[in-house]
Write an enzyme that holds these catalytic residues in place. Sequence first.
Site, mmCIF file in Angstrom:
data_model
loop_
_atom_site.group_PDB
_atom_site.id
_atom_site.type_symbol
_atom_site.label_atom_id
_atom_site.label_comp_id
_atom_site.label_asym_id
_atom_site.label_seq_id
_atom_site.Cartn_x
_atom_site.Cartn_y
_atom_site.Cartn_z
ATOM 1 N N GLY A 1 29.323 68.766 -1.599
ATOM 2 C CA GLY A 1 30.403 68.500 -0.660
ATOM 3 C C GLY A 1 31.698 68.147 -1.351
ATOM 4 O O GLY A 1 32.780 68.608 -0.957
ATOM 5 N N VAL B 1 22.540 66.109 -4.454
ATOM 6 C CA VAL B 1 22.986 67.494 -4.643
ATOM 7 C C VAL B 1 23.897 67.903 -3.493
ATOM 8 O O VAL B 1 24.962 68.506 -3.688
ATOM 9 C CB VAL B 1 21.796 68.462 -4.760
ATOM 10 C CG1 VAL B 1 22.287 69.854 -5.140
ATOM 11 C CG2 VAL B 1 20.785 67.966 -5.789
ATOM 12 N N ASP B 2 23.511 67.556 -2.267
ATOM 13 C CA ASP B 2 24.376 67.816 -1.123
ATOM 14 C C ASP B 2 25.709 67.098 -1.258
ATOM 15 O O ASP B 2 26.777 67.669 -0.985
ATOM 16 C CB ASP B 2 23.693 67.359 0.167
ATOM 17 C CG ASP B 2 22.697 68.372 0.714
ATOM 18 O OD1 ASP B 2 22.845 69.572 0.412
ATOM 19 O OD2 ASP B 2 21.776 67.964 1.439
ATOM 20 N N LEU B 3 25.661 65.843 -1.656
ATOM 21 C CA LEU B 3 26.888 65.051 -1.732
ATOM 22 C C LEU B 3 27.819 65.580 -2.816
ATOM 23 O O LEU B 3 29.030 65.710 -2.595
ATOM 24 C CB LEU B 3 26.540 63.584 -1.991
ATOM 25 C CG LEU B 3 25.686 62.909 -0.911
ATOM 26 C CD1 LEU B 3 25.339 61.480 -1.314
ATOM 27 C CD2 LEU B 3 26.392 62.920 0.435
#
Length: 403
Positions: A179, A174-176
């Site tokens: 980003g 989810v972070d990636l």
Amino acid sequence: MEKPLEGIRVIDLSRILAGPWCSQHLADLGAEVIKVEHPERGDDTRGWGPPYLNGTHEAAYYLSANRGKRSIAVDIAQPEGQALIRELVATSDVVLENFKVGGLKRYGLDYESLKQIKPDLVYCSITGFGQNGPYAKRAGYDFLLQGMGGLMDITGKPDDEPGGGPMKVGVAVVDLFTGMYAATSILSALLGRDRTGKGTWIDLALMDVQVSMLANQALNYLTSGKSPERLGNSHPNIVPYQAFATADGHIILAVGNDSQFQRFCEVAGVPLLASDERFATNRSRVQNRAVLIPQIERLIRAHPSQFWLNALERQGVPCGPINSVEQVFADPQVQHRGMRMQMMHEEAGEMSLVSNPVRFNNAPLNADQPPPKLGEHTQSVLSQLFPDREDYLDNLRRKGVIR
């Protein structure tokens, strides 16, 4: 090679992963990324170890997302620190931040405040749940969002199988994804600014990104009204498309169409299976999954992995091994593409990083500088921007505003 974002300056107030992943990509594309960190703590991920880079206190986690940036250590909780950032913003193109909703307003570093200084500013805010809504004030971390956003409920084995239950993905996807959504949004806003002269405030929420990442599974639900179920390594819409045990390990069989299934059946020595009306089309194979898969399991278990990989590859049937991370970096294709890259670190010497996967004109896009030490560039950045104010900067250093 001249890089596409040369001349673009990014003030990066983010930390952890989603924001830094975005700004590392922008740095690889040629942007000047000034990473603003607290003088004592720095980015949280600097201490998220072990492992740490040889002879340093830099965690591998931090190193994975901060190549090509310049670190300045500024305490934005102090008025002098806030004033420094505002002056930096006046000469910059992009601000990237992942503070809680309203967290930067008290410092005068929110979008409404900074656009008064820089009307054409591109300002990207990354939060767990967005700038509005009933959850807006909540903190959001990748693991929480994988659960709340439905990903864990469709990942893992069914409850009635050994080891069944919801499972998170092995990296912070989810972070990636957030980003990368942030990077493409910033690039789009810069393009729009060049046409209109106007800035943009980008509101990006991890929760929204996770929901969008449900992709075909979301449409499976929206189309049928039925929530998808966990299928382990199986695919909800394609059969056979999963991992299978061999005589000595496991392989992935990824049959994407009916002709590939026919060729698989020929390799497996059961050509008539492909003409069985229960299995002749993908639609019928999905409907009769429970009957077909045990037969394929028995067939594949009869031979070792290399037999299947060699035989299926010769016939153009998509298949592959399940590699460890060590095996990934030993893979000849990964090595040929240069996905493991080397850089020189001031303290540790030669270090390994993972290359940006994007290539322009057959050349990889990677920033030239390794991930910076905390405050490594405070002096050089601020002296360059404020060449006639050394006494002022020395005073800020003595007061702990900068490091």
